[in-house]
Write a protein that holds these residues in place. Sequence first.
Motif, short mmCIF file in Angstrom:
data_model
loop_
_atom_site.label_atom_id
_atom_site.label_comp_id
_atom_site.label_asym_id
_atom_site.label_seq_id
_atom_site.Cartn_x
_atom_site.Cartn_y
_atom_site.Cartn_z
N THR A 78 7.74 -6.04 -7.69
CA THR A 78 6.55 -6.33 -6.73
C THR A 78 5.98 -7.76 -7.18
O THR A 78 5.36 -7.89 -7.89
CB THR A 78 5.53 -5.22 -7.01
N TYR A 79 6.44 -8.52 -6.25
CA TYR A 79 5.92 -9.97 -6.14
C TYR A 79 4.47 -10.38 -5.43
O TYR A 79 4.23 -9.72 -4.45
CB TYR A 79 6.89 -10.78 -5.65
N VAL A 89 -3.10 -9.09 -2.62
CA VAL A 89 -2.88 -7.88 -3.52
C VAL A 89 -3.03 -6.44 -2.58
O VAL A 89 -2.18 -5.71 -2.71
CB VAL A 89 -3.76 -7.75 -4.49
N TYR A 90 -4.10 -6.42 -1.68
CA TYR A 90 -4.12 -5.14 -0.87
C TYR A 90 -3.03 -4.98 0.08
O TYR A 90 -2.36 -3.97 -0.17
CB TYR A 90 -5.62 -5.20 -0.31
N ALA A 91 -2.72 -6.13 0.68
CA ALA A 91 -1.60 -5.97 1.65
C ALA A 91 -0.07 -5.39 0.77
O ALA A 91 0.54 -4.70 1.18
CB ALA A 91 -1.30 -7.50 2.34
N CYS A 92 -0.05 -6.26 -0.31
CA CYS A 92 1.11 -5.73 -1.25
C CYS A 92 1.42 -4.39 -1.52
O CYS A 92 2.35 -3.65 -1.38
CB CYS A 92 1.13 -6.78 -2.46
N HIS A 94 -0.47 -1.95 -0.21
CA HIS A 94 -0.41 -1.08 0.78
C HIS A 94 0.71 -0.94 1.39
O HIS A 94 1.33 0.20 2.14
CB HIS A 94 -1.36 -1.62 2.05
N ASP A 95 1.72 -1.91 1.50
CA ASP A 95 2.92 -2.01 2.20
C ASP A 95 3.88 -1.11 1.27
O ASP A 95 4.71 -0.49 1.78
CB ASP A 95 3.51 -3.42 2.28
N SER A 130 -9.23 5.78 0.96
CA SER A 130 -8.99 6.08 2.23
C SER A 130 -7.78 7.02 2.48
O SER A 130 -7.12 7.18 3.55
CB SER A 130 -8.55 4.61 2.84
N ARG A 131 -7.20 7.56 1.55
CA ARG A 131 -5.99 8.39 1.50
C ARG A 131 -4.82 7.80 2.20
O ARG A 131 -3.95 8.46 2.46
CB ARG A 131 -6.27 9.71 2.47
N HIS A 132 -4.67 6.62 1.94
CA HIS A 132 -3.28 5.69 2.11
C HIS A 132 -2.66 6.41 0.71
O HIS A 132 -1.33 6.31 0.81
CB HIS A 132 -3.62 4.29 1.99
#
Length: 534
Positions: A78-79, A89-92, A94-95, A130-132
């Motif tokens: 995970t880069y 960081v959040y986008a990484c 989350h994806d 948020s239950r992600h």
Amino acid sequence: MRKRQVVFGMLGTQLDAGTGPGRWQKWRPTVALGMHEDFVPDRIELLLDERRFGRLATQVREDLALAAPEMAVQVHDTYMADPWEFEGVYACLHDFLAGYAFQPEEEDYYIHITTGTHVSQICWFLLAESRHFPGRLLQTSPPRKQTAHDPGTYAVIDLDLSRYDHIAQRFARQQLQDRELLKGGIATRNVAFNRMIEQIEIVATRSRAPMLLTGPTGAGKSQLAKRVFELKKLKHQLPGRFVEVNCATLRGDGAMSTLFGHTKGAYTGAASDRAGLLRSADKGLLFLDEIGELGQDEQAMLLRALEEKRFLPVGSDREVESDFQLIAGTNRDLQQAVREGRFREDLLARLNLWTYRLPSLAQRSEDIEPNLDFELERWSREQHERVRFNVEARARYLAFATSPEAVWRGNFRDLGASLMRLATLARAGRIQTEGVDEEIARLRAQWSGGDAPSLLDTLLGEDAGALDRFDRVQLEEVVRVCAAARSLSAAGRELFAVSRTQRASTNDADRLRKYLARFGLDWDTIRRSGGPGD
């Protein structure tokens, strides 16, 4: 059937590091996950940048294999360009979670939040809340004394607030207190008004967008704006001041200077620099009452200040900044003002995101009694003298105050002034029936102005003044017929006697009901105003 226990976590590039035999004397949070007797995960999903920390990851995997041979370790390369940059960081994360094949029927999931940067810990928290991420948080801590093979302690944190009754009740109580603040501590009973306050409380705490308060003079726009500021101040959202101005008092060249400030020598009499109200409201709340009275130039400058947070003071060639929140108030129909070219359409569009119409006091007759108690309590507190109605006087005053005869043209200003007169003239701290009768006579004379108000004026109060002459003439006839009719259907038959014969099917009552609703009226209100009823 026992579910598999799966832990997600970041490789601790500092905490998990260690080589040689001495590494077992050190607490390493990821390795310690395999050393608890009562909690041994079946699998660890380990996130790391393999290019930079591949060697450390290999060491951690080998040590986990020694500590818990049955536990599987899955490494995910995970880069993150900057592990301290929140959005990246959040986008990484989350994806990553969006692409992971969760099996909640067969597995329980945990996020190990002990390792990673503070930014990644916050992002994990948000994704779980948020239950992600369909699981709970896992926090581990080192032992008090570092000894070989001591895993320390762990705690599982469940973010499902519905399981915590005391926390949920505390949030609910705080929300009620916030709404009471917006209502000034008055136990209002009007359903529509209370529903509006509930939404304003949510918007006030979640949004910094402009708010537009409409309604007749004296309906409480200024007081509500102050309470919104107090609520946001209480929640540390606005460190600045509350600044208020009635735009109807701004005239000529002074309007620009008052709002936007000026430089020394900008015009005759400008002996020194002036900050202006917009700059005074920086980091605070600016309430522009009667915003419909602003001139076109001031409207254009205000629009730019809202959109860009920058503007030019009068006489200056250098822009200044002010980051303020705006609440505007008006008793005018700004849509009509736009059609007539007196108000900028683009400014109205900017103001019109959150628009609330405050009803007149006559439209909130059930709130007269709690406001009566509030005003008397305030008077007693300010004058250090307790004043109360006797039972008969209170009943007589409320009967008049809530009747159609009491039009309350000045709304809460009229009510406040009326109660102040009663309290001031009360003898021995008691308001008697004689004083109430005198006050009722005074109010009747004040409102009549020599002419008794029409039924339409009684029903609509100050809103009647906003009607076009065409609508007023037509509506007065409709109200007259409704007041004299035995039922809504009978009124509809009389009013639509010609056009109903040209329809295949008719519903006169529904047609009349919809017409009255355009003006905020209904059959029951008109019937209570003096019609014979059914």
